[in-house]
Design a protein around this motif. Structure first.
Motif, PDB file in Angstrom:
ATOM      1  N   GLU A 135      29.775  19.618 -16.028  1.00 45.59           N
ATOM      2  CA  GLU A 135      30.928  20.384 -16.499  1.00 45.59           C
ATOM      3  C   GLU A 135      32.202  19.548 -16.588  1.00 45.59           C
ATOM      4  O   GLU A 135      33.166  19.926 -17.264  1.00 45.59           O
ATOM      5  CB  GLU A 135      31.158  21.615 -15.604  1.00 45.59           C
ATOM      6  N   PHE A 136      32.230  18.410 -15.915  1.00 40.75           N
ATOM      7  CA  PHE A 136      33.409  17.538 -15.953  1.00 40.75           C
ATOM      8  C   PHE A 136      33.150  16.219 -16.682  1.00 40.75           C
ATOM      9  O   PHE A 136      34.058  15.409 -16.828  1.00 40.75           O
ATOM     10  CB  PHE A 136      33.906  17.254 -14.531  1.00 40.75           C
ATOM     11  N   CYS A 137      31.926  15.979 -17.097  1.00 41.51           N
ATOM     12  CA  CYS A 137      31.585  14.731 -17.790  1.00 41.51           C
ATOM     13  C   CYS A 137      31.945  14.824 -19.271  1.00 41.51           C
ATOM     14  O   CYS A 137      31.938  15.894 -19.863  1.00 41.51           O
ATOM     15  CB  CYS A 137      30.089  14.431 -17.667  1.00 41.51           C
ATOM     16  N   SER A 143      31.279  12.006 -13.911  1.00 39.16           N
ATOM     17  CA  SER A 143      31.631  12.817 -12.758  1.00 39.16           C
ATOM     18  C   SER A 143      30.374  13.228 -11.996  1.00 39.16           C
ATOM     19  O   SER A 143      29.353  13.537 -12.598  1.00 39.16           O
ATOM     20  CB  SER A 143      32.388  14.065 -13.231  1.00 39.16           C
ATOM     21  N   LEU A 156      35.525  11.628  -9.921  1.00 39.40           N
ATOM     22  CA  LEU A 156      35.869  11.572 -11.339  1.00 39.40           C
ATOM     23  C   LEU A 156      36.174  10.128 -11.695  1.00 39.40           C
ATOM     24  O   LEU A 156      37.000   9.489 -11.035  1.00 39.40           O
ATOM     25  CB  LEU A 156      37.111  12.424 -11.634  1.00 39.40           C
ATOM     26  N   ASN A 166      42.661  15.646 -17.224  1.00 41.08           N
ATOM     27  CA  ASN A 166      41.961  15.798 -15.952  1.00 41.08           C
ATOM     28  C   ASN A 166      41.150  17.088 -15.997  1.00 41.08           C
ATOM     29  O   ASN A 166      41.721  18.179 -16.081  1.00 41.08           O
ATOM     30  CB  ASN A 166      42.977  15.830 -14.808  1.00 41.08           C
ATOM     31  N   PRO A 167      39.823  17.003 -15.927  1.00 39.98           N
ATOM     32  CA  PRO A 167      39.015  18.211 -16.042  1.00 39.98           C
ATOM     33  C   PRO A 167      38.953  19.055 -14.765  1.00 39.98           C
ATOM     34  O   PRO A 167      38.464  20.176 -14.788  1.00 39.98           O
ATOM     35  CB  PRO A 167      37.623  17.658 -16.386  1.00 39.98           C
ATOM     36  N   PHE A 168      39.472  18.516 -13.652  1.00 39.51           N
ATOM     37  CA  PHE A 168      39.422  19.236 -12.383  1.00 39.51           C
ATOM     38  C   PHE A 168      40.722  19.008 -11.637  1.00 39.51           C
ATOM     39  O   PHE A 168      41.028  17.891 -11.232  1.00 39.51           O
ATOM     40  CB  PHE A 168      38.239  18.744 -11.544  1.00 39.51           C
TER      41      PHE A 168
END
Length: 197
Positions: A135-137, A143, A156, A166-168
């Motif tokens: 979900e963050f890659c 990630s 990350l 920044n996904p998180f």
């Protein structure tokens, strides 16, 4: 980039290995083949030395065995000034050496010390499970999670030379490869270790 590689190496599964000098970013010293004591017998006898010396990659393993850069003193503090070391000292030993990096909070050496400390203190980093966090890659971000006994950590890694979203943005950032960070963006080649819960 070296800090990013280090963060990956010390937070992924497996046994991290560091060859002396990597922790300060010791440069590879170009040594002509005929001057490298341990490399004389390495190339095939039919390969002319000028050809070996002229290529970017080398057969001379001595180039990664040069003296450790301890200080900015002559011979980088590796041996007394009046002694000629077996292999040459890197030219930039006054800029890159252990003594200098110990005094710089954001140096590569101090980053190594920080990640080693965290790896020792956080069981998830040395014996926990590893799981990719899709979900963050993205095509720029790698990630993954490290988990152990209910504790979860997110890594990350911005593998690009550009800023990325920044996904998180939750959790607690335990370590970043950058001395300054933005909450909404990952800087070029920035990596973060985040405590999720």
């Amino acid at each position: 980039k070296r800090k990013l590689q280090t963060l990956f190496q010390f937070t992924a599964r497996g046994i991290p290995f560091t060859y002396f000098g990597e922790e300060i970013g010791i440069p590879k010293v170009r040594i002509p083949l005929k001057e490298g004591p341990a490399a004389i017998a390495l190339p095939p006898p039919w390969l002319p030395p000028f050809l070996v010396d002229g290529v970017k990659e080398t057969l001379n393993r001595d180039e990664c065995r040069t003296p450790m850069l301890w200080t900015s003193a002559p011979n980088a503090g590796f041996c007394p000034p009046n002694v000629k070391p077996w292999l040459p000292v890197a030219d930039n030993y006054k800029e890159i050496n252990v003594e200098k990096e110990l005094s710089e909070p954001n140096s590569l050496l101090n980053f190594y010390k920080a990640i080693l400390h965290l790896r020792k203190e956080i069981p998830a980093l040395n014996e926990g499970s590893f799981e990719i966090a899709p979900e963050f890659c993205s095509h720029k971000i790698l990630s993954y999670y490290r988990m152990y006994e209910g504790k979860k950590y997110l890594v990350l890694l911005n593998m690009s030379k550009s800023k990325v979203k920044n996904p998180f943005t939750g959790g607690k950032v335990l370590l970043s490869t950058q001395s300054t960070s933005e909450d909404q963006k990952l800087l070029p080649f920035e990596g973060r270790l985040i405590e999720v819960n």
